[in-house]
Design an enzyme around this catalytic site. Structure first.
Site, PDB file in Angstrom:
ATOM      1  N   GLY A   8       0.846  -1.185  -0.129  1.00 44.02           N
ATOM      2  CA  GLY A   8       0.102  -0.156   0.038  1.00 44.02           C
ATOM      3  C   GLY A   8       0.813   1.177  -0.107  1.00 44.02           C
ATOM      4  O   GLY A   8       2.274   1.034   0.058  1.00 44.02           O
ATOM      5  N   PHE A  42       2.198   5.650   5.373  1.00 45.42           N
ATOM      6  CA  PHE A  42       1.241   5.951   5.936  1.00 45.42           C
ATOM      7  C   PHE A  42      -0.149   4.918   6.181  1.00 45.42           C
ATOM      8  O   PHE A  42      -0.990   5.385   6.850  1.00 45.42           O
ATOM      9  CB  PHE A  42       0.846   7.192   5.945  1.00 45.42           C
ATOM     10  N   GLY A  88      -0.180   1.940   7.325  1.00 45.58           N
ATOM     11  CA  GLY A  88       0.084   1.051   8.249  1.00 45.58           C
ATOM     12  C   GLY A  88       0.708  -0.410   8.100  1.00 45.58           C
ATOM     13  O   GLY A  88       0.481  -1.627   8.562  1.00 45.58           O
ATOM     14  N   LYS A  89       1.460  -0.479   6.679  1.00 42.83           N
ATOM     15  CA  LYS A  89       2.259  -1.503   6.527  1.00 42.83           C
ATOM     16  C   LYS A  89       3.081  -2.197   7.595  1.00 42.83           C
ATOM     17  O   LYS A  89       3.170  -3.298   7.902  1.00 42.83           O
ATOM     18  CB  LYS A  89       3.117  -1.418   5.232  1.00 42.83           C
ATOM     19  N   ASP A 106      10.879  -5.537   6.012  1.00 40.50           N
ATOM     20  CA  ASP A 106      10.028  -4.420   5.714  1.00 40.50           C
ATOM     21  C   ASP A 106      10.577  -3.512   4.396  1.00 40.50           C
ATOM     22  O   ASP A 106      11.940  -3.544   3.993  1.00 40.50           O
ATOM     23  CB  ASP A 106      10.016  -3.526   7.106  1.00 40.50           C
ATOM     24  N   GLU A 107       9.880  -2.485   3.866  1.00 44.18           N
ATOM     25  CA  GLU A 107      10.421  -1.841   3.022  1.00 44.18           C
ATOM     26  C   GLU A 107      11.102  -2.597   1.723  1.00 44.18           C
ATOM     27  O   GLU A 107      12.309  -2.199   1.329  1.00 44.18           O
ATOM     28  CB  GLU A 107      11.232  -0.705   3.593  1.00 44.18           C
ATOM     29  N   CYS A 156      -6.427   9.970   2.818  1.00 47.95           N
ATOM     30  CA  CYS A 156      -6.211  11.256   1.981  1.00 47.95           C
ATOM     31  C   CYS A 156      -6.018  12.301   2.759  1.00 47.95           C
ATOM     32  O   CYS A 156      -6.921  12.917   3.599  1.00 47.95           O
ATOM     33  CB  CYS A 156      -7.237  11.221   0.994  1.00 47.95           C
ATOM     34  N   CYS A 201      -8.898  14.995   1.501  1.00 47.44           N
ATOM     35  CA  CYS A 201     -10.279  14.967   1.635  1.00 47.44           C
ATOM     36  C   CYS A 201     -10.548  13.906   2.449  1.00 47.44           C
ATOM     37  O   CYS A 201     -11.852  13.839   2.845  1.00 47.44           O
ATOM     38  CB  CYS A 201     -10.926  14.623   0.170  1.00 47.44           C
TER      39      CYS A 201
HETATM   40  P1  ADP Z   1       3.512   2.560   6.439  1.00 48.71           P
HETATM   41  O1  ADP Z   1       4.629   1.452   7.150  1.00 48.71           O
HETATM   42  O2  ADP Z   1       2.634   1.724   5.664  1.00 48.71           O
HETATM   43  O3  ADP Z   1       4.126   3.841   6.061  1.00 48.71           O
HETATM   44  P2  ADP Z   1       3.102   2.711   9.318  1.00 48.71           P
HETATM   45  O4  ADP Z   1       2.682   1.511   9.733  1.00 48.71           O
HETATM   46  O5  ADP Z   1       4.629   3.245   9.618  1.00 48.71           O
HETATM   47  O6  ADP Z   1       2.546   3.115   7.823  1.00 48.71           O
HETATM   48  O7  ADP Z   1       2.291   4.031  10.005  1.00 48.71           O
HETATM   49  C1  ADP Z   1       0.794   3.902   9.996  1.00 48.71           C
HETATM   50  C2  ADP Z   1       0.296   4.852  11.037  1.00 48.71           C
HETATM   51  O8  ADP Z   1       0.817   6.366  10.531  1.00 48.71           O
HETATM   52  C3  ADP Z   1      -1.160   5.062  11.341  1.00 48.71           C
HETATM   53  O9  ADP Z   1      -1.408   4.153  12.137  1.00 48.71           O
HETATM   54  C4  ADP Z   1      -1.523   6.284  11.575  1.00 48.71           C
HETATM   55  O10 ADP Z   1      -1.069   6.577  13.218  1.00 48.71           O
HETATM   56  C5  ADP Z   1      -0.245   7.332  11.270  1.00 48.71           C
HETATM   57  N1  ADP Z   1      -0.574   8.084  10.167  1.00 48.71           N
HETATM   58  C6  ADP Z   1       0.059   9.403   9.625  1.00 48.71           C
HETATM   59  N2  ADP Z   1      -0.712   9.797   8.542  1.00 48.71           N
HETATM   60  C7  ADP Z   1      -1.561   9.163   8.223  1.00 48.71           C
HETATM   61  C8  ADP Z   1      -2.738   8.879   7.113  1.00 48.71           C
HETATM   62  N3  ADP Z   1      -2.631   9.868   6.213  1.00 48.71           N
HETATM   63  N4  ADP Z   1      -3.375   7.691   7.042  1.00 48.71           N
HETATM   64  C9  ADP Z   1      -3.292   6.883   7.776  1.00 48.71           C
HETATM   65  N5  ADP Z   1      -2.307   6.711   8.899  1.00 48.71           N
HETATM   66  C10 ADP Z   1      -1.567   7.734   9.032  1.00 48.71           C
HETATM   67 MG    MG Z   2       6.714   1.571   6.822  1.00 48.81          MG
HETATM   68 ZN    ZN Z   3      -8.691  12.818  -1.351  1.00 51.63          ZN
END
Ligand code: ADP
Ligand code: MG
Ligand code: ZN
Length: 205
Positions: free
Chosen positions: A16, A19, A21-22, A89-90, A146, A149
């Site tokens: 995904g 941000f 939640g991966k 990860d990543e 998003c 929005c």
């Molecule tokens: P990823 O690894 O996908 O980048 P993370 O697991 O590190 O995501 O972080 C997910 C967390 O980021 C969410 O639980 C929330 O606290 C925070 N967050 C910050 N911005 C957003 C956003 N735009 N949408 C959803 N979660 C967000």
């Molecule tokens: Mg991440």
């Molecule tokens: Zn949007």
């Protein structure tokens, strides 16, 4: 010959935008494996030093110790072959060769859990996730919110003008956007919003 179930490995992919939640989901699954007293190893690429060099850290500050790897080959160097669960990860930062290695790990009986971006800053499918999705037993697509929005967001909007495919950064450099708010070709406008020095559009590929 029948392979007994308890000896069978598999691939799980969590993908995904940023941000979404991966990393949180990866850590949730790895913690459950630890609770089940399985041998767990966690890897992340060395290039990802956003929050910490020796841990996976989510944007919500959940963290878990991890081994750092420069390339996919060094996953095998650091791998303890007794590990039953391997998390990475990543994966989009690890480059070629990952697919072959994770297939080998799953074939050898390990539960392999991979997390990474499925699209790049222009919205294009981002290797190696597309190929991993085709090979995985289990697929999870996480969506963010998003920032324009509030709709479900599948895109990672780059907010700074840079034509490189990989630019490591977190909030301030990227934000989550839905398909209608995503603007893949307009980081110059965003630079104005963030008060950054403006570069002419022809410098942005
Ligand atoms: P990823 O690894 O996908 O980048 P993370 O697991 O590190 O995501 O972080 C997910 C967390 O980021 C969410 O639980 C929330 O606290 C925070 N967050 C910050 N911005 C957003 C956003 N735009 N949408 C959803 N979660 C967000
Ligand atoms: Mg991440
Ligand atoms: Zn949007």
């Amino acid at each position: 010959m029948e392979i007994p179930y308890w000896n069978t490995g598999w691939l799980e992919v969590i993908c995904g935008p940023m941000f979404s939640g991966k990393s949180e989901e990866l850590m949730r699954r790895l913690r459950r494996a630890q609770i089940a007293r399985k041998r767990v190893q966690v890897f992340k690429p060395a290039i990802d030093t956003r929050y910490s060099a020796e841990e996976i850290v989510s944007h919500s500050a959940l963290r878990m110790p991890s081994l750092t790897v420069e390339t996919t080959a060094s996953i095998l160097d650091q791998l303890d072959w007794r590990s039953q669960v391997v998390g990475i990860d990543e994966v989009n930062l690890l480059g070629d060769g990952l697919v072959e290695i994770v297939e080998k790990l799953a074939d050898s009986g390990k539960q392999v859990i991979l997390a990474g971006l499925d699209t790049d800053y222009l919205g294009r499918p981002f290797p190696p996730i597309p190929e991993l999705l085709a090979r995985a037993e289990y697929i999870t697509k996480t969506l963010a919110v998003c920032m324009r929005c509030g709709a479900p967001a599948k895109h990672t909007q780059r907010l700074v003008a840079d034509g490189e495919l990989i630019v490591v950064g977190a909030s301030g450099m990227y934000e989550a956007r839905c398909r209608s708010c995503f603007e893949p070709r307009s980081p110059v406008q965003e630079q104005l919003d963030f008060g950054l020095p403006l570069r002419p559009p022809d410098e942005i590929s």
